[in-house]
Design a protein around this motif. Structure first.
Motif, PDB file in Angstrom:
ATOM      1  N   ILE A 230      22.033  29.472  48.391  1.00 26.33           N
ATOM      2  CA  ILE A 230      22.641  30.527  47.557  1.00 26.33           C
ATOM      3  C   ILE A 230      24.141  30.285  47.442  1.00 26.33           C
ATOM      4  O   ILE A 230      24.730  30.431  46.367  1.00 26.33           O
ATOM      5  N   GLU A 231      24.753  29.892  48.560  1.00 24.25           N
ATOM      6  CA  GLU A 231      26.181  29.577  48.516  1.00 24.25           C
ATOM      7  C   GLU A 231      26.450  28.454  47.515  1.00 24.25           C
ATOM      8  O   GLU A 231      27.406  28.510  46.728  1.00 24.25           O
ATOM      9  N   ARG A 232      25.587  27.461  47.510  1.00 22.76           N
ATOM     10  CA  ARG A 232      25.733  26.335  46.587  1.00 22.76           C
ATOM     11  C   ARG A 232      25.575  26.821  45.141  1.00 22.76           C
ATOM     12  O   ARG A 232      26.352  26.453  44.268  1.00 22.76           O
ATOM     13  N   ILE A 233      24.581  27.679  44.913  1.00 14.75           N
ATOM     14  CA  ILE A 233      24.356  28.194  43.555  1.00 14.75           C
ATOM     15  C   ILE A 233      25.591  28.932  43.048  1.00 14.75           C
ATOM     16  O   ILE A 233      26.040  28.711  41.927  1.00 14.75           O
ATOM     17  N   ILE A 234      26.165  29.803  43.894  1.00 10.23           N
ATOM     18  CA  ILE A 234      27.335  30.579  43.464  1.00 10.23           C
ATOM     19  C   ILE A 234      28.493  29.634  43.123  1.00 10.23           C
ATOM     20  O   ILE A 234      29.164  29.802  42.108  1.00 10.23           O
ATOM     21  N   HIS A 235      28.700  28.639  43.974  1.00 10.57           N
ATOM     22  CA  HIS A 235      29.781  27.674  43.731  1.00 10.57           C
ATOM     23  C   HIS A 235      29.564  26.935  42.406  1.00 10.57           C
ATOM     24  O   HIS A 235      30.470  26.796  41.591  1.00 10.57           O
ATOM     25  N   HIS A 236      28.342  26.485  42.172  1.00  9.13           N
ATOM     26  CA  HIS A 236      28.031  25.768  40.931  1.00  9.13           C
ATOM     27  C   HIS A 236      28.203  26.678  39.719  1.00  9.13           C
ATOM     28  O   HIS A 236      28.749  26.268  38.700  1.00  9.13           O
ATOM     29  N   LEU A 237      27.727  27.913  39.822  1.00 12.95           N
ATOM     30  CA  LEU A 237      27.838  28.846  38.690  1.00 12.95           C
ATOM     31  C   LEU A 237      29.301  29.049  38.311  1.00 12.95           C
ATOM     32  O   LEU A 237      29.665  29.021  37.131  1.00 12.95           O
ATOM     33  N   THR A 238      30.139  29.263  39.323  1.00 15.17           N
ATOM     34  CA  THR A 238      31.565  29.468  39.066  1.00 15.17           C
ATOM     35  C   THR A 238      32.148  28.260  38.339  1.00 15.17           C
ATOM     36  O   THR A 238      32.871  28.405  37.359  1.00 15.17           O
ATOM     37  N   ASP A 239      31.807  27.060  38.820  1.00 19.00           N
ATOM     38  CA  ASP A 239      32.336  25.846  38.188  1.00 19.00           C
ATOM     39  C   ASP A 239      31.844  25.681  36.762  1.00 19.00           C
ATOM     40  O   ASP A 239      32.583  25.252  35.883  1.00 19.00           O
ATOM     41  N   LEU A 240      30.568  26.016  36.544  1.00 18.91           N
ATOM     42  CA  LEU A 240      30.005  25.854  35.201  1.00 18.91           C
ATOM     43  C   LEU A 240      30.720  26.745  34.196  1.00 18.91           C
ATOM     44  O   LEU A 240      30.714  26.482  32.997  1.00 18.91           O
ATOM     45  N   GLY A 241      31.334  27.806  34.675  1.00 22.78           N
ATOM     46  CA  GLY A 241      32.145  28.633  33.789  1.00 22.78           C
ATOM     47  C   GLY A 241      33.541  28.072  33.615  1.00 22.78           C
ATOM     48  O   GLY A 241      34.070  28.026  32.505  1.00 22.78           O
TER      49      GLY A 241
ATOM     50  N   ALA B   3      31.894  30.500  27.768  1.00 21.78           N
ATOM     51  CA  ALA B   3      31.124  29.994  28.908  1.00 21.78           C
ATOM     52  C   ALA B   3      31.591  30.634  30.206  1.00 21.78           C
ATOM     53  O   ALA B   3      30.801  30.939  31.096  1.00 21.78           O
ATOM     54  N   LEU B   4      32.908  30.855  30.304  1.00 24.22           N
ATOM     55  CA  LEU B   4      33.439  31.483  31.516  1.00 24.22           C
ATOM     56  C   LEU B   4      32.967  32.933  31.605  1.00 24.22           C
ATOM     57  O   LEU B   4      32.570  33.400  32.668  1.00 24.22           O
ATOM     58  N   ALA B   5      32.999  33.629  30.452  1.00 19.02           N
ATOM     59  CA  ALA B   5      32.527  35.015  30.456  1.00 19.02           C
ATOM     60  C   ALA B   5      31.075  35.068  30.910  1.00 19.02           C
ATOM     61  O   ALA B   5      30.690  35.879  31.753  1.00 19.02           O
ATOM     62  N   PHE B   6      30.267  34.153  30.377  1.00 17.97           N
ATOM     63  CA  PHE B   6      28.837  34.123  30.701  1.00 17.97           C
ATOM     64  C   PHE B   6      28.616  33.816  32.176  1.00 17.97           C
ATOM     65  O   PHE B   6      27.895  34.519  32.882  1.00 17.97           O
ATOM     66  N   MET B   7      29.268  32.762  32.657  1.00 14.28           N
ATOM     67  CA  MET B   7      29.002  32.303  34.011  1.00 14.28           C
ATOM     68  C   MET B   7      29.682  33.165  35.073  1.00 14.28           C
ATOM     69  O   MET B   7      29.160  33.314  36.170  1.00 14.28           O
ATOM     70  N   SER B   8      30.852  33.727  34.744  1.00 12.88           N
ATOM     71  CA  SER B   8      31.487  34.572  35.758  1.00 12.88           C
ATOM     72  C   SER B   8      30.683  35.859  35.943  1.00 12.88           C
ATOM     73  O   SER B   8      30.660  36.440  37.016  1.00 12.88           O
ATOM     74  N   LYS B   9      30.009  36.279  34.889  1.00 19.06           N
ATOM     75  CA  LYS B   9      29.103  37.434  35.020  1.00 19.06           C
ATOM     76  C   LYS B   9      27.946  37.065  35.954  1.00 19.06           C
ATOM     77  O   LYS B   9      27.622  37.808  36.882  1.00 19.06           O
ATOM     78  N   LEU B  10      27.380  35.896  35.708  1.00 17.02           N
ATOM     79  CA  LEU B  10      26.227  35.472  36.499  1.00 17.02           C
ATOM     80  C   LEU B  10      26.606  35.224  37.959  1.00 17.02           C
ATOM     81  O   LEU B  10      25.862  35.569  38.877  1.00 17.02           O
ATOM     82  N   SER B  11      27.770  34.627  38.170  1.00 17.20           N
ATOM     83  CA  SER B  11      28.150  34.343  39.560  1.00 17.20           C
ATOM     84  C   SER B  11      28.499  35.645  40.290  1.00 17.20           C
ATOM     85  O   SER B  11      28.276  35.770  41.492  1.00 17.20           O
ATOM     86  N   GLU B  12      29.024  36.631  39.556  1.00 17.01           N
ATOM     87  CA  GLU B  12      29.254  37.944  40.170  1.00 17.01           C
ATOM     88  C   GLU B  12      27.923  38.559  40.601  1.00 17.01           C
ATOM     89  O   GLU B  12      27.797  39.101  41.705  1.00 17.01           O
ATOM     90  N   GLU B  13      26.921  38.431  39.748  1.00 15.82           N
ATOM     91  CA  GLU B  13      25.607  38.979  40.102  1.00 15.82           C
ATOM     92  C   GLU B  13      25.027  38.267  41.318  1.00 15.82           C
ATOM     93  O   GLU B  13      24.449  38.899  42.207  1.00 15.82           O
ATOM     94  N   ALA B  14      25.211  36.946  41.339  1.00 12.25           N
ATOM     95  CA  ALA B  14      24.709  36.184  42.488  1.00 12.25           C
ATOM     96  C   ALA B  14      25.455  36.585  43.765  1.00 12.25           C
ATOM     97  O   ALA B  14      24.875  36.682  44.840  1.00 12.25           O
ATOM     98  N   ARG B  15      26.749  36.819  43.631  1.00 12.91           N
ATOM     99  CA  ARG B  15      27.529  37.210  44.801  1.00 12.91           C
ATOM    100  C   ARG B  15      27.096  38.581  45.322  1.00 12.91           C
ATOM    101  O   ARG B  15      27.111  38.839  46.522  1.00 12.91           O
ATOM    102  N   ARG B  16      26.711  39.458  44.397  1.00  9.91           N
ATOM    103  CA  ARG B  16      26.232  40.768  44.842  1.00  9.91           C
ATOM    104  C   ARG B  16      24.907  40.650  45.575  1.00  9.91           C
ATOM    105  O   ARG B  16      24.644  41.392  46.514  1.00  9.91           O
TER     106      ARG B  16
END
Lengths: 167, 454
Positions: free
Chosen positions: B209-220, B231-244
């Motif tokens: 999960i830590e890896r996923i969050i890191h990758h999501l942030t970078d992909l944005g 892309a940043l708007a999309f991925m920062s939303k997703l990484s926020e959800e993953a962090r929650r």
């Protein structure tokens, strides 16, 4: 690209109506004049990391994601300390960053304020003093606790800081 | 052979230099009165920073080394103290006179330098990048670090290993679970217990999960640095959800202090989140594929050649994107739960970008297989003196940790963050590019400064 707009419309606005958003409305009325006088309607923040673990930075970046979208509160992060009202400082203040942080602080136009972010600049968090750590000796005006403080608490902290101007 | 780490420690009569390679470990005892050893930087360029650090911290000289500049001792750092020697126990040192650092610069008519940092324009960690430019084209780049040098190796010395878990957890915020896992493995070895399968599976879930969050942030951030903000708007939303989700699972948004002897994971939460995450990332992949102007920026940019990557012993995402099959997870345990090595071809920004997407899919698949309801009784026992090493695949790459325990206390702690080798190979990637590509390339590697500087 069409696919994206379809999704965009379907998703709508996700920015949260947090409880403290209403709080801001109320504070806004009270301190509007002061913000206008001190911050020209917007609060410019320069964030400086003086030796953190990067979690505080990640949480500050999260402030710009669609859930929080801090800019709508009139608070935004600027690139140069010369454009900033507030220095937001994270980290333990290492020996090697000490003079650079002071440089950034000295470049800021007065009046200026320092807010410390997270436990590190306040009490080193779980770390202990070593030869490579100097500790913060800037004139600190406000502290936002947490290790790291989550985005919600950072926003709340900013509001508390602004409340200080009511006095 | 690949060099993993070169570090020093002090014994009663001698200094010891330990060279950790992927196939063997070499130990060299050196005299304390006139400490010197042969440099290996000619053959293994990643040893340059390692040797400079040892020289700064132990005062050991390197015969035949071509870079004698200090690394962790910056301009005002006293040059005559060696903080990692046992006889050094000051907690406060004074600033010395400013002695300029001589940067690697190219000089000539029309050539100019662009110093960037340590404080950058965005919200990122401090580090210095020194460019020699001919117009827009980059002629040379020197990466200079250790602004965040906190003296962590010394900080933990003399303490009970259990006492320092909180510090280990906060060495590098983005890799917290990886550091905790590396340390947990060491504690398990030191107390002669085997980590039971179910606990191992839960630890692996958190690491993924830590890896996923890191990758999501970078992909944005990668497309954002090429000027594509949606892309940043999309991925920062997703990484926020993953962090929650991370918060709900561990009680902390970065999972600090989460790796305990007993871990509870709410599988229902994962069952809800993972299919959604997969769908969103699939959408992202298709959407980005259709944006040629973005690929225009990412293709052929920031090429880390396979040859250079091998020479520097690069690890992690950066190595795999250059086609080198290196991953700590490449073992029976992980393969059993669906680990598949993801490889890039050319080592360009585009390769690292695509690799991150594929690794997210693989991590989701692995988490689904790793889920478990069962618990075993497990406790770490009494710590036995000795030397212990461990390897963990953090979201950046291979993390190497070393701990020497004497009389129940930490005698020497050393860790080599994957960033430490990758940063040194970083400059080889920019020679065909212009300075405006630098943020893009930097973000595609997304290395840690805190883990590098310690």
């Amino acid at each position: 690209m069409l696919r994206f707009w379809k999704k965009r419309i379907k998703t709508g606005v996700i920015t949260e109506n947090l409880e403290f958003d209403r709080g801001l409305e109320e504070i806004k009325k009270e301190i509007k004049d002061k913000i206008k006088r001190y911050f020209a309607g917007s609060l410019a923040i320069r964030m400086v990391d003086s030796g953190s673990c990067n979690a505080c930075e990640a949480e500050c970046n999260a402030l710009s994601n669609p859930y929080y979208d801090l800019q709508r509160l009139g608070i935004h992060f600027v690139a140069s300390p010369r454009h900033a009202d507030v220095l937001l400082l994270s980290g333990v203040m290492t020996f090697n960053m000490y003079h650079h942080v002071w440089d950034a602080y000295n470049q800021m136009p007065s009046p200026k304020w320092v807010i410390t972010l997270g436990d590190c600049p306040y009490n080193l968090s779980v770390f202990e003093k070593t030869y490579a750590i100097k500790g913060v000796d800037l004139p600190v005006d406000f502290h936002i606790p947490g290790c790291p403080p989550n985005p919600e608490n950072i926003i709340k902290g900013f509001l508390e800081f602004l409340k200080g101007f009511e006095k | 052979m690949r060099l993993i780490a070169r570090f020093a420690l002090e014994k009663k009569e001698k200094f010891e230099i330990i060279d950790v390679f992927d196939k063997e470990i070499k130990r060299t005892q050196i005299d304390k009165k006139t400490p010197f050893i042969k440099s290996i930087a000619h053959k293994y360029p990643a040893a340059i920073w390692m040797e400079r650090k040892i020289k700064d911290e132990f005062g050991i000289d390197f015969e035949g080394c071509f870079d004698k500049r200090p690394a962790v001792k910056h301009e005002r750092f006293p040059k005559d103290i060696y903080p990692l020697r046992k006889d050094f126990n000051k907690q406060e040192i004074d600033f010395c006179e400013f002695k300029p650092y001589s940067y690697e610069e190219i000089k000539g008519e029309g050539i100019f330098t662009v110093p960037v940092g340590p404080i950058h324009a965005g919200i990122i960690e401090p580090g210095h990048f020194h460019f020699s430019q001919a117009g827009e084209e980059i002629l040379h780049l020197e990466v200079r670090h250790f602004y965040k040098y906190r003296g962590l190796e010394k900080m933990v010395e003399g303490k009970n290993p259990f006492e320092i878990q909180k510090i280990i957890s906060r060495i590098s915020g983005n890799e917290s679970i990886a550091y905790q896992k590396a340390f947990f493995d060491i504690l398990a070895k030191a107390s002669c217990v085997e980590i039971p399968e179910n606990l191992k599976r839960k630890q692996a879930i958190l690491l993924e999960i830590e890896r996923i969050i890191h990758h999501l942030t970078d992909l944005g951030f990668i497309p954002n640095d090429a000027g594509f903000a949606p892309a940043l708007a999309f991925m920062s939303k997703l990484s926020e959800e993953a962090r929650r989700v991370f918060y709900k699972l561990t009680g902390h948004r970065f999972a600090f202090d989460a790796l305990k002897e007993e871990i509870f994971i709410d599988n229902k939460l994962l069952d809800e989140f993972l299919p959604y995450l997969k769908k969103e990332v699939e959408f992202f992949k298709n959407w980005i594929n259709d944006i040629p102007s973005l690929w225009d920026r990412m293709d052929t940019t920031g090429c880390l050649s396979r040859k250079k990557a091998l020479k520097y012993g690069v690890v992690g995402v950066a190595a795999r994107a250059s086609g080198i099959a290196i991953d700590v997870r490449d073992d029976d345990f992980y393969k059993n739960y669906g680990f598949k090595m993801q490889l890039g071809v050319k080592g360009e920004v585009a390769d690292r970008f695509k690799l991150r997407i594929e690794e997210i899919f693989n991590s989701i698949e692995m988490i689904n297989n790793l889920k478990t309801q069962e618990n075993e009784n497990f406790a770490l026992g009494e710590i036995k003196d000795g030397e212990y090493m461990s390897f963990t695949e953090s979201s950046i790459g291979e993390l190497f940790m070393y701990l020497k325990i004497m009389e129940g206390k930490v005698e020497r702690f050393f860790v080599r963050d994957p960033s430490f080798v990758n940063w040194q190979a970083f400059h080889t990637t920019i020679y065909k590019d212009i300075i405006a590509d630098f943020p893009l390339i930097n973000k595609s590697f997304d290395l840690s400064y805190a883990g590098n500087d310690l």
